[in-house]
Scaffold this motif. Structure first.
Motif, PDB file in Angstrom:
ATOM      1  N   LEU A  51       0.703  -1.213  -0.063  1.00 52.48           N
ATOM      2  CA  LEU A  51       0.006  -0.006   0.167  1.00 52.48           C
ATOM      3  C   LEU A  51       0.856   1.006   0.076  1.00 52.48           C
ATOM      4  O   LEU A  51       0.517   2.246  -0.712  1.00 52.48           O
ATOM      5  N   GLU A  52       1.992   1.364   0.682  1.00 55.10           N
ATOM      6  CA  GLU A  52       2.690   2.476   0.750  1.00 55.10           C
ATOM      7  C   GLU A  52       3.393   2.356  -0.560  1.00 55.10           C
ATOM      8  O   GLU A  52       3.733   3.797  -1.024  1.00 55.10           O
ATOM      9  N   LEU A  53       3.961   1.509  -1.061  1.00 47.65           N
ATOM     10  CA  LEU A  53       4.392   1.510  -2.571  1.00 47.65           C
ATOM     11  C   LEU A  53       3.722   1.842  -3.588  1.00 47.65           C
ATOM     12  O   LEU A  53       4.028   2.827  -4.266  1.00 47.65           O
ATOM     13  N   ARG A  54       2.265   1.569  -3.487  1.00 47.22           N
ATOM     14  CA  ARG A  54       1.424   2.231  -4.285  1.00 47.22           C
ATOM     15  C   ARG A  54       1.177   3.733  -4.293  1.00 47.22           C
ATOM     16  O   ARG A  54       1.094   4.342  -5.001  1.00 47.22           O
ATOM     17  N   CYS A  55       1.189   4.067  -3.145  1.00 45.94           N
ATOM     18  CA  CYS A  55       1.105   5.812  -2.852  1.00 45.94           C
ATOM     19  C   CYS A  55       2.521   6.435  -3.128  1.00 45.94           C
ATOM     20  O   CYS A  55       2.307   7.513  -3.774  1.00 45.94           O
ATOM     21  N   ALA A  56       3.763   5.633  -3.103  1.00 49.55           N
ATOM     22  CA  ALA A  56       4.796   6.253  -3.621  1.00 49.55           C
ATOM     23  C   ALA A  56       4.758   6.418  -5.144  1.00 49.55           C
ATOM     24  O   ALA A  56       5.311   7.445  -5.697  1.00 49.55           O
TER      25      ALA A  56
ATOM     26  N   ILE B 197      -3.804   6.001 -11.786  1.00 50.65           N
ATOM     27  CA  ILE B 197      -2.311   5.753 -12.259  1.00 50.65           C
ATOM     28  C   ILE B 197      -2.233   5.845 -13.789  1.00 50.65           C
ATOM     29  O   ILE B 197      -1.304   6.706 -14.379  1.00 50.65           O
ATOM     30  N   ASP B 198      -3.090   5.167 -14.264  1.00 46.49           N
ATOM     31  CA  ASP B 198      -3.276   5.331 -15.790  1.00 46.49           C
ATOM     32  C   ASP B 198      -3.704   6.932 -16.329  1.00 46.49           C
ATOM     33  O   ASP B 198      -2.760   7.209 -17.413  1.00 46.49           O
ATOM     34  N   HIS B 199      -4.249   7.634 -15.706  1.00 46.02           N
ATOM     35  CA  HIS B 199      -4.710   8.973 -16.039  1.00 46.02           C
ATOM     36  C   HIS B 199      -3.130   9.732 -15.805  1.00 46.02           C
ATOM     37  O   HIS B 199      -2.891  10.487 -16.662  1.00 46.02           O
TER      38      HIS B 199
ATOM     39  N   LYS C 228       4.048   0.965 -12.800  1.00 48.50           N
ATOM     40  CA  LYS C 228       2.638   1.263 -13.095  1.00 48.50           C
ATOM     41  C   LYS C 228       1.599   0.237 -12.971  1.00 48.50           C
ATOM     42  O   LYS C 228       0.815   0.129 -12.271  1.00 48.50           O
ATOM     43  N   LYS C 229       1.978  -0.747 -13.457  1.00 46.15           N
ATOM     44  CA  LYS C 229       1.266  -2.106 -13.555  1.00 46.15           C
ATOM     45  C   LYS C 229       1.439  -2.617 -11.953  1.00 46.15           C
ATOM     46  O   LYS C 229       0.106  -3.043 -11.377  1.00 46.15           O
ATOM     47  N   PHE C 230       2.228  -2.598 -11.258  1.00 44.65           N
ATOM     48  CA  PHE C 230       2.559  -3.012  -9.584  1.00 44.65           C
ATOM     49  C   PHE C 230       1.343  -2.025  -8.929  1.00 44.65           C
ATOM     50  O   PHE C 230       0.563  -2.546  -8.269  1.00 44.65           O
ATOM     51  N   ALA C 231       1.438  -0.755  -9.468  1.00 46.37           N
ATOM     52  CA  ALA C 231       0.558   0.216  -8.591  1.00 46.37           C
ATOM     53  C   ALA C 231      -0.859  -0.018  -8.877  1.00 46.37           C
ATOM     54  O   ALA C 231      -1.712  -0.073  -7.819  1.00 46.37           O
ATOM     55  N   GLU C 232      -1.287  -0.101 -10.108  1.00 43.97           N
ATOM     56  CA  GLU C 232      -2.741  -0.616 -10.622  1.00 43.97           C
ATOM     57  C   GLU C 232      -3.045  -1.990  -9.854  1.00 43.97           C
ATOM     58  O   GLU C 232      -4.189  -1.899  -9.117  1.00 43.97           O
ATOM     59  N   LYS C 233      -2.216  -2.936  -9.929  1.00 47.95           N
ATOM     60  CA  LYS C 233      -2.597  -4.304  -9.346  1.00 47.95           C
ATOM     61  C   LYS C 233      -2.664  -4.155  -7.722  1.00 47.95           C
ATOM     62  O   LYS C 233      -3.554  -4.927  -7.154  1.00 47.95           O
ATOM     63  N   SER C 234      -1.756  -3.514  -7.244  1.00 49.44           N
ATOM     64  CA  SER C 234      -1.963  -3.300  -5.828  1.00 49.44           C
ATOM     65  C   SER C 234      -3.256  -2.426  -5.059  1.00 49.44           C
ATOM     66  O   SER C 234      -3.355  -2.890  -3.866  1.00 49.44           O
TER      67      SER C 234
ATOM     68  N   GLU D 171       9.250  -7.083  -3.772  1.00 46.05           N
ATOM     69  CA  GLU D 171      10.769  -6.760  -3.718  1.00 46.05           C
ATOM     70  C   GLU D 171      11.288  -6.040  -4.900  1.00 46.05           C
ATOM     71  O   GLU D 171      12.064  -5.307  -4.974  1.00 46.05           O
ATOM     72  N   LYS D 172      10.897  -6.660  -6.046  1.00 47.30           N
ATOM     73  CA  LYS D 172      11.090  -6.246  -7.651  1.00 47.30           C
ATOM     74  C   LYS D 172      10.848  -4.493  -7.569  1.00 47.30           C
ATOM     75  O   LYS D 172      11.306  -3.834  -8.125  1.00 47.30           O
ATOM     76  N   ALA D 173       9.453  -4.421  -7.170  1.00 43.90           N
ATOM     77  CA  ALA D 173       9.039  -3.011  -7.178  1.00 43.90           C
ATOM     78  C   ALA D 173       9.878  -2.100  -6.387  1.00 43.90           C
ATOM     79  O   ALA D 173      10.047  -0.910  -6.602  1.00 43.90           O
TER      80      ALA D 173
END
Length: 199
Positions: free
Chosen positions: A35-40, A65-67, A106-112, A136-138
């Motif tokens: 969740l913190e990564l998504r916000c980052a 994220i997409d926008h 971006k895909k990680f954030a959308e999936k998260s 970890e990759k993200a």
């Protein structure tokens, strides 16, 4: 009295909390790290757009994220193209890098975003392991992204003007020398630009 429990809303603030949570190793801390990564990632996309006056404010502030990604493509440059600008002034060299937020991030954030809601069923051990590896990759990808010190590529303005939106964090020591050189009308500086792709 200084507030020792501040909650930074910069991309780096979110990132540091994500890395700390990830290192704790529990399943609950892994979800918190995601969740913190998504916000980052969202914050980083917003930071890239923020200094550009030609981008409407409502476009810069969306949480989607997409926008945000499409706004960068439309208003700044192709979404996965980064640039390194090297300025040589005699024996001094200044390097500025724009590192775009990668497609992977971006895909990680959308999936998260899936983890913003209550889970419908328990996660099995194999899925936990895969989720930990992807997180970890993200973390590694975002850490690399945050080494960039340009918020977008160099953009040509009116006439012969060009603008560079430089992020000051970690570069304060060298910027005064660069600014002094850049303001000297009689000084000749060599500028080279290299482009690279981030996937």
């Amino acid at each position: 009295m200084k507030d020792t429990d501040t909650y930074s809303i910069s991309s780096r603030g979110y990132f540091e909390r994500a890395r700390k949570s990830f290192s704790e190793g529990s399943k609950a801390s892994l979800i918190h790290a995601i969740l913190e990564l998504r916000c980052a990632i969202e914050a980083r996309l917003q930071e890239i757009l923020d200094p550009h006056d030609h981008v409407p404010k409502n476009v810069k502030r969306t949480y989607k994220i997409d926008h945000l990604s499409k706004a960068i493509s439309k208003n700044l440059c192709k979404e996965n193209i980064g640039s390194t600008i090297t300025v040589t002034d005699g024996d001094k060299t200044f390097v500025f890098r724009y590192i775009p937020v990668s497609s992977f991030l971006k895909k990680f954030a959308e999936k998260s975003g899936d983890y913003l809601h209550a889970l419908k069923r328990p996660i099995d051990d194999e899925s936990w392991a895969a989720l930990r590896l992807e997180t970890e990759k993200a973390i590694f990808a975002l850490e690399e992204n945050l080494t960039g010190n340009l918020l977008g590529p160099a953009l040509r303005g009116t006439g012969d003007l060009c603008s560079l939106n430089i992020e000051l964090k970690n570069y304060r020591d060298s910027l005064p020398d660069f600014a002094k050189s850049a303001m000297d009308d009689d000084r000749r500086m060599i500028l080279s630009v290299d482009y690279f792709e981030v996937l």
